[in-house]
Write a protein that holds these residues in place. Structure first.
Motif, PDB file in Angstrom:
ATOM      1  N   ASP A 120       0.857  -1.181   0.000  1.00  0.00           N
ATOM      2  CA  ASP A 120       0.000   0.000   0.000  1.00  0.00           C
ATOM      3  C   ASP A 120       0.897   1.236   0.000  1.00  0.00           C
ATOM      4  O   ASP A 120       1.694   1.426   0.919  1.00  0.00           O
ATOM      5  N   VAL A 121       0.766   2.056  -1.031  1.00  0.00           N
ATOM      6  CA  VAL A 121       1.592   3.251  -1.199  1.00  0.00           C
ATOM      7  C   VAL A 121       0.768   4.483  -0.855  1.00  0.00           C
ATOM      8  O   VAL A 121      -0.298   4.693  -1.428  1.00  0.00           O
ATOM      9  N   GLN A 122       1.267   5.270   0.088  1.00  0.00           N
ATOM     10  CA  GLN A 122       0.586   6.494   0.511  1.00  0.00           C
ATOM     11  C   GLN A 122       1.553   7.671   0.465  1.00  0.00           C
ATOM     12  O   GLN A 122       2.389   7.820   1.349  1.00  0.00           O
ATOM     13  N   PRO A 123       1.445   8.501  -0.576  1.00  0.00           N
ATOM     14  CA  PRO A 123       2.301   9.690  -0.608  1.00  0.00           C
ATOM     15  C   PRO A 123       1.759  10.743   0.355  1.00  0.00           C
ATOM     16  O   PRO A 123       0.556  10.834   0.581  1.00  0.00           O
ATOM     17  N   ASN A 124       2.653  11.514   0.955  1.00  0.00           N
ATOM     18  CA  ASN A 124       2.245  12.670   1.746  1.00  0.00           C
ATOM     19  C   ASN A 124       3.220  13.791   1.419  1.00  0.00           C
ATOM     20  O   ASN A 124       4.178  13.574   0.679  1.00  0.00           O
ATOM     21  N   PRO A 125       3.006  14.980   1.926  1.00  0.00           N
ATOM     22  CA  PRO A 125       3.866  16.103   1.522  1.00  0.00           C
ATOM     23  C   PRO A 125       5.354  15.928   1.829  1.00  0.00           C
ATOM     24  O   PRO A 125       6.188  16.510   1.154  1.00  0.00           O
ATOM     25  N   ASP A 126       5.700  15.129   2.840  1.00  0.00           N
ATOM     26  CA  ASP A 126       7.097  15.002   3.244  1.00  0.00           C
ATOM     27  C   ASP A 126       7.740  13.666   2.916  1.00  0.00           C
ATOM     28  O   ASP A 126       8.949  13.515   3.041  1.00  0.00           O
ATOM     29  N   ILE A 151       6.848 -16.813   9.362  1.00  0.00           N
ATOM     30  CA  ILE A 151       6.626 -15.604  10.152  1.00  0.00           C
ATOM     31  C   ILE A 151       5.861 -14.610   9.282  1.00  0.00           C
ATOM     32  O   ILE A 151       6.278 -14.315   8.159  1.00  0.00           O
ATOM     33  N   LEU A 152       4.751 -14.148   9.791  1.00  0.00           N
ATOM     34  CA  LEU A 152       3.971 -13.113   9.113  1.00  0.00           C
ATOM     35  C   LEU A 152       4.495 -11.755   9.591  1.00  0.00           C
ATOM     36  O   LEU A 152       4.768 -11.575  10.773  1.00  0.00           O
ATOM     37  N   PHE A 153       4.632 -10.804   8.664  1.00  0.00           N
ATOM     38  CA  PHE A 153       5.182  -9.505   9.052  1.00  0.00           C
ATOM     39  C   PHE A 153       4.518  -8.368   8.301  1.00  0.00           C
ATOM     40  O   PHE A 153       3.899  -8.566   7.254  1.00  0.00           O
ATOM     41  N   THR A 154       4.681  -7.202   8.863  1.00  0.00           N
ATOM     42  CA  THR A 154       4.291  -5.953   8.220  1.00  0.00           C
ATOM     43  C   THR A 154       5.465  -4.996   8.367  1.00  0.00           C
ATOM     44  O   THR A 154       6.015  -4.857   9.457  1.00  0.00           O
ATOM     45  N   SER A 155       5.840  -4.379   7.272  1.00  0.00           N
ATOM     46  CA  SER A 155       6.913  -3.378   7.292  1.00  0.00           C
ATOM     47  C   SER A 155       6.369  -2.073   6.740  1.00  0.00           C
ATOM     48  O   SER A 155       5.688  -2.056   5.715  1.00  0.00           O
ATOM     49  N   VAL A 156       6.688  -0.994   7.418  1.00  0.00           N
ATOM     50  CA  VAL A 156       6.365   0.336   6.918  1.00  0.00           C
ATOM     51  C   VAL A 156       7.680   0.955   6.466  1.00  0.00           C
ATOM     52  O   VAL A 156       8.603   1.126   7.270  1.00  0.00           O
ATOM     53  N   LEU A 157       7.785   1.227   5.178  1.00  0.00           N
ATOM     54  CA  LEU A 157       8.972   1.847   4.596  1.00  0.00           C
ATOM     55  C   LEU A 157       8.658   3.321   4.393  1.00  0.00           C
ATOM     56  O   LEU A 157       7.685   3.656   3.711  1.00  0.00           O
ATOM     57  N   THR A 158       9.464   4.185   4.985  1.00  0.00           N
ATOM     58  CA  THR A 158       9.252   5.619   4.844  1.00  0.00           C
ATOM     59  C   THR A 158      10.389   6.205   4.033  1.00  0.00           C
ATOM     60  O   THR A 158      11.532   6.249   4.485  1.00  0.00           O
ATOM     61  N   PHE A 159      10.062   6.604   2.817  1.00  0.00           N
ATOM     62  CA  PHE A 159      11.012   7.244   1.909  1.00  0.00           C
ATOM     63  C   PHE A 159      10.862   8.757   2.111  1.00  0.00           C
ATOM     64  O   PHE A 159       9.876   9.343   1.661  1.00  0.00           O
ATOM     65  N   GLU A 160      11.787   9.394   2.798  1.00  0.00           N
ATOM     66  CA  GLU A 160      11.719  10.839   3.024  1.00  0.00           C
ATOM     67  C   GLU A 160      11.948  11.577   1.710  1.00  0.00           C
ATOM     68  O   GLU A 160      12.838  11.229   0.927  1.00  0.00           O
ATOM     69  N   ARG A 161      11.148  12.595   1.486  1.00  0.00           N
ATOM     70  CA  ARG A 161      11.274  13.405   0.276  1.00  0.00           C
ATOM     71  C   ARG A 161      12.519  14.278   0.385  1.00  0.00           C
ATOM     72  O   ARG A 161      12.774  14.889   1.423  1.00  0.00           O
ATOM     73  N   GLY A 164      12.297  17.896  -5.218  1.00  0.00           N
ATOM     74  CA  GLY A 164      11.093  17.913  -6.025  1.00  0.00           C
ATOM     75  C   GLY A 164      10.022  17.063  -5.366  1.00  0.00           C
ATOM     76  O   GLY A 164      10.014  16.859  -4.162  1.00  0.00           O
ATOM     77  N   ARG A 165       9.129  16.550  -6.171  1.00  0.00           N
ATOM     78  CA  ARG A 165       8.100  15.652  -5.658  1.00  0.00           C
ATOM     79  C   ARG A 165       8.410  14.203  -5.989  1.00  0.00           C
ATOM     80  O   ARG A 165       7.587  13.328  -5.760  1.00  0.00           O
ATOM     81  N   VAL A 166       9.622  13.950  -6.503  1.00  0.00           N
ATOM     82  CA  VAL A 166       9.945  12.605  -6.963  1.00  0.00           C
ATOM     83  C   VAL A 166      11.310  12.089  -6.501  1.00  0.00           C
ATOM     84  O   VAL A 166      11.674  10.967  -6.806  1.00  0.00           O
ATOM     85  N   GLY A 167      12.059  12.875  -5.761  1.00  0.00           N
ATOM     86  CA  GLY A 167      13.377  12.458  -5.273  1.00  0.00           C
ATOM     87  C   GLY A 167      13.301  12.085  -3.804  1.00  0.00           C
ATOM     88  O   GLY A 167      12.915  12.907  -2.971  1.00  0.00           O
TER      89      GLY A 167
END
Length: 190
Positions: A120-126, A151-161, A164-167
């Motif tokens: 699940d991909v959720q963009p936000n301003p930052d 093992i069942l897992f969930t990972s939240v990956l946070t790519f800091e901006r 621009g809006r794509v780097g």
């Protein structure tokens, strides 16, 4: 060009102060906005002869940015990021394995496979926040008592901006999970 960097107009791109394109060299990932490029091409298509290849155009622009020394990371050309994120997790399994090492140690199994079931991909301003869920599958040591091999897992990956809006910067992982007890009960009942 503005659409490539996630902006609807050149004026919006030029007005960016918080995440300037000058910082592109600091980014690890460049994820061009192909959907915005698609829309922009549709707007100007009546002026063009034949439909332009948005993927080809994005590829050429990415290669130019890299060749010019403005960016040295990975360029992900995708309208949906599921496959790219899956590939990234597969290339960096230690990020997930380290967080689950305690669970792994309680199973008496050898883990060698990570499977991503949902993304699940959720963009936000930052940042770009991606939640993946899946499983780590392994083989139980036949000389040990069975204590699970999944093992069942969930990972939240946070790519800091970064630019621009794509780097984006390399993601931070926040992983949690536990032994698949449903599989354990099935095995014990057999």
């Amino acid at each position: 060009m503005a659409a490539y960097f996630g902006y609807p107009t050149a004026a919006a791109l030029q007005a960016e102060r918080r995440f300037p394109l000058d910082a592109m060299a600091e980014a690890d990932f460049l994820i061009p906005d192909l959907r915005l490029m698609d829309g922009r091409v549709r707007q100007i298509q009546k002026e063009l002869v034949g439909p332009p290849d948005v993927n080809g155009l994005a590829s050429v622009l990415g290669a130019f940015i890299v060749a010019s020394g403005h960016f040295a990371g990975e360029v992900w050309l995708a309208r949906q990021l599921d496959d790219e994120v899956n590939d990234y997790v597969q290339r960096n399994p230690a990020e997930v394995e380290e967080a689950l090492s305690g669970e792994m140690a309680t199973t008496n199994a050898y883990f060698d496979e990570i499977y991503i079931d949902e993304c699940d991909v959720q963009p936000n301003p930052d940042a770009l926040v991606v939640t993946v869920s899946g499983s780590m599958d392994g083989e139980n040591d036949p000389d040990q008592v069975y204590h699970g091999d999944k093992i069942l897992f969930t990972s939240v990956l946070t790519f800091e901006r970064v630019s621009g809006r794509v780097g984006y910067a390399r993601p931070e992982f926040d992983t949690s999970g536990g032994i698949d007890t449903e599989g354990m009960y099935d095995y014990e009942d057999a």
